[in-house]
Design an enzyme around this catalytic site. Structure first.
Site, mmCIF file in Angstrom:
data_model
loop_
_atom_site.group_PDB
_atom_site.id
_atom_site.type_symbol
_atom_site.label_atom_id
_atom_site.label_comp_id
_atom_site.label_asym_id
_atom_site.label_seq_id
_atom_site.Cartn_x
_atom_site.Cartn_y
_atom_site.Cartn_z
ATOM 1 N N GLU A 70 0.827 -1.194 0.000
ATOM 2 C CA GLU A 70 0.000 0.000 0.000
ATOM 3 C C GLU A 70 0.866 1.250 0.000
ATOM 4 O O GLU A 70 1.736 1.405 0.860
ATOM 5 C CB GLU A 70 -0.903 0.049 1.242
ATOM 6 C CG GLU A 70 -2.050 -0.934 1.231
ATOM 7 C CD GLU A 70 -2.995 -0.737 2.405
ATOM 8 O OE1 GLU A 70 -4.086 -1.326 2.369
ATOM 9 O OE2 GLU A 70 -2.649 0.004 3.351
ATOM 10 N N CYS A 71 0.649 2.119 -0.962
ATOM 11 C CA CYS A 71 1.270 3.443 -1.026
ATOM 12 C C CYS A 71 2.800 3.337 -0.983
ATOM 13 O O CYS A 71 3.433 3.139 -2.011
ATOM 14 C CB CYS A 71 0.724 4.337 0.076
ATOM 15 S SG CYS A 71 0.982 6.096 -0.233
#
Length: 489
Positions: free
Chosen positions: A374-375
């Site tokens: 994530e990210c």
């Protein structure tokens, strides 16, 4: 089974960002803990950074309460889960008290969460540029929504004794008691950069000193006894505490995707290894069966919701941490990998220099093992970040940008993946100043409906990489699906 539960609690709110919520909330947590109270720390919204300071202040895991990501129905249960065994809970609000998800009314605002928790609110007001006007401001916030109970105000950045006298005199007509007065103290200021406060993990001793200064200032300037009394006036909650195992049992996952042709054959059982220390509650006492899921940590990857690790453990995984800045290999026997948010852009040179770990991550991904990124994790899996070589799992390039991307997202899984079947709807949050090109692979991770319709992220073999931060408590089957893929890959 639901029962009536009452944990003394306060919600710390403010008219706007920058008023001093984090200073007051963190200082209260530390001041109460110093008096021997077991304090449960919470943060309204998706923010990962403030909970790090909360954890330092209380010695307990900082937990988020997000009515958008998890739904209003989970706010009470997740609160009780975090507050189990505590004497008192302090909940730091987000932005201005009535600011929530854009276009969604009160949803996910501090006021909304205070109502869901039946908790009294303490309003923190930056009084640096006002005197009598403070009464109108406090009266407006106290009367705007009759279901929100503003039980007191703490005046921040007060200039002098005379200034305090004028403020108190004005507030006598507002009917809201003054529970504290804080003067400006430089030592309490905490450094910020492109995405807010610098995380605790990066500041070391300086963060400890800052929290101690917050505690001292709050203890000296606030009426702690009155605040405890206000916390005890919170209404009882008629819900049960969230439990990871029960959440998994009531949320069976959809069928696993068909494994990619040529993927590695199932691996034989592993010899148990000694796990590394765990952060979330309840993990250290587990006796796992050797199915290891490695979770990135350290200064570069500080963003993670505690419930994710707890759900993975409840699904049968041994959750172990590793530091991509320092560890040259993944933990022995790693079967799956979770790389959450953080600041790889700040540490791009150091991450790139750890070539042996980058190769290990690439090899694991190419074997077909499940990898959830994530990210920050997405950036790490790219070919390069600001010109520095990264893992190269994804044929994409990442760079810093001056543009801030921020907001909640309503998303639908576009492709079958190790996290979700196509068509699964989840809510997420984006918060970054980077750009990945291309923004989506041949098999995108998510279709995002607002603020503009688009697809984003990458699904390939066992990899799911995306900018979206999601909260797995809203869809517990995600964790079970991920662990089951670990077993079969």
């Amino acid at each position: 089974m639901s029962s009536s539960v009452s944990v003394p609690r306060l919600v710390i709110a403010a008219p706007s960002s920058g008023s001093g919520k984090t200073t007051v909330a963190t200082g209260l947590m530390a001041a109460f803990a110093a008096r021997g109270l077991a304090v449960s720390p919470h943060k309204v919204g998706p923010d990962y950074i403030d909970p790090g300071y909360h954890a330092l202040a209380t010695g307990r895991v900082g937990r988020n309460l997000d009515a958008y990501l998890c739904g209003p129905e989970l706010v009470g249960p997740l609160f009780l889960h975090g507050a189990r065994g505590c004497d008192l809970a302090v909940v730091e609000g987000v932005m201005g008290m009535f600011d929530g998800a854009a276009g969604e009314g009160e949803l996910a605002s501090t006021a909304h969460v205070a109502k869901l928790l039946r908790a009294p609110v303490v309003l923190v007001v930056d009084a640096s540029s006002q005197s009598r006007s403070v009464a109108a401001l406090v009266h407006g916030f106290a009367s705007w929504d009759p279901e929100v109970r503003v039980g007191g105000v703490i005046l921040n950045k007060v200039a002098s004794d005379r200034h305090e006298e004028l403020l108190r005199e004005a507030l006598e007509s507002a009917g809201v008691p003054v529970l504290g007065v804080l003067r400006r103290v430089a030592q309490v200021d905490t450094p910020s950069r492109h995405l807010g406060l610098v995380p605790v993990a990066e500041r070391g001793a300086a963060a400890v000193e800052a929290v101690a200064a917050m505690a001292a200032q709050v203890a000296a300037g606030c009426d702690l006894e009155a605040l405890v009394g206000l916390a005890r006036s919170a209404g009882a909650l008629s819900c049960a505490a969230w439990n990871a195992a029960e959440a998994l049992a009531s949320s069976p996952p959809p069928p696993l995707p068909v494994p990619t042709l040529g993927a590695a054959a199932p691996r034989p059982p592993l010899r148990p290894e000694r796990p590394r220390p765990q952060t979330p509650d309840g993990l250290k006492d587990r006796t796992p069966d050797g199915l290891r899921v490695a979770v990135a940590g350290g200064e570069a990857f500080t963003f993670s919701y505690a419930e994710h690790a707890e759900l993975l453990a409840a699904a049968g995984a041994e959750v172990v941490s590793f530091d991509p800045l320092r560890d040259e290999q993944l933990p022995d026997g790693t079967r799956g990998l979770v790389i959450g948010g953080g600041f790889p852009e700040v540490y791009a040179t150091e991450l790139s220099a750890n070539e042996s770990l980058r190769k290990a991550v690439t090899a694991l991904a190419e074997s077909g093992a499940p990898v959830a990124a994530e990210c920050a994790g997405l950036l790490y899996l790219c070919r390069e970040l600001d010109g520095q070589p990264m893992c190269g799992v994804l044929d994409a390039s990442a760079r810093m940008s001056e543009r801030l991307t921020l907001g909640y997202r309503d998303a639908v899984a576009v492709s079958d993946s190790v996290l979700a079947g196509a068509g699964t709807r989840m809510r997420g949050h984006e918060f970054h100043r980077t750009v990945v090109e291309p923004g989506a692979g041949a098999a995108p991770a998510w279709g995002v409906r607002a603020p503009a319709r688009r697809v984003e992220g990458f699904v390939q073999q066992g990899v799911h990489a995306s900018y979206l931060h999601t909260h797995w408590a809203s869809e517990p089957g995600v964790a079970r699906r991920f662990v089951e893929r670990c077993r079969t890959s």
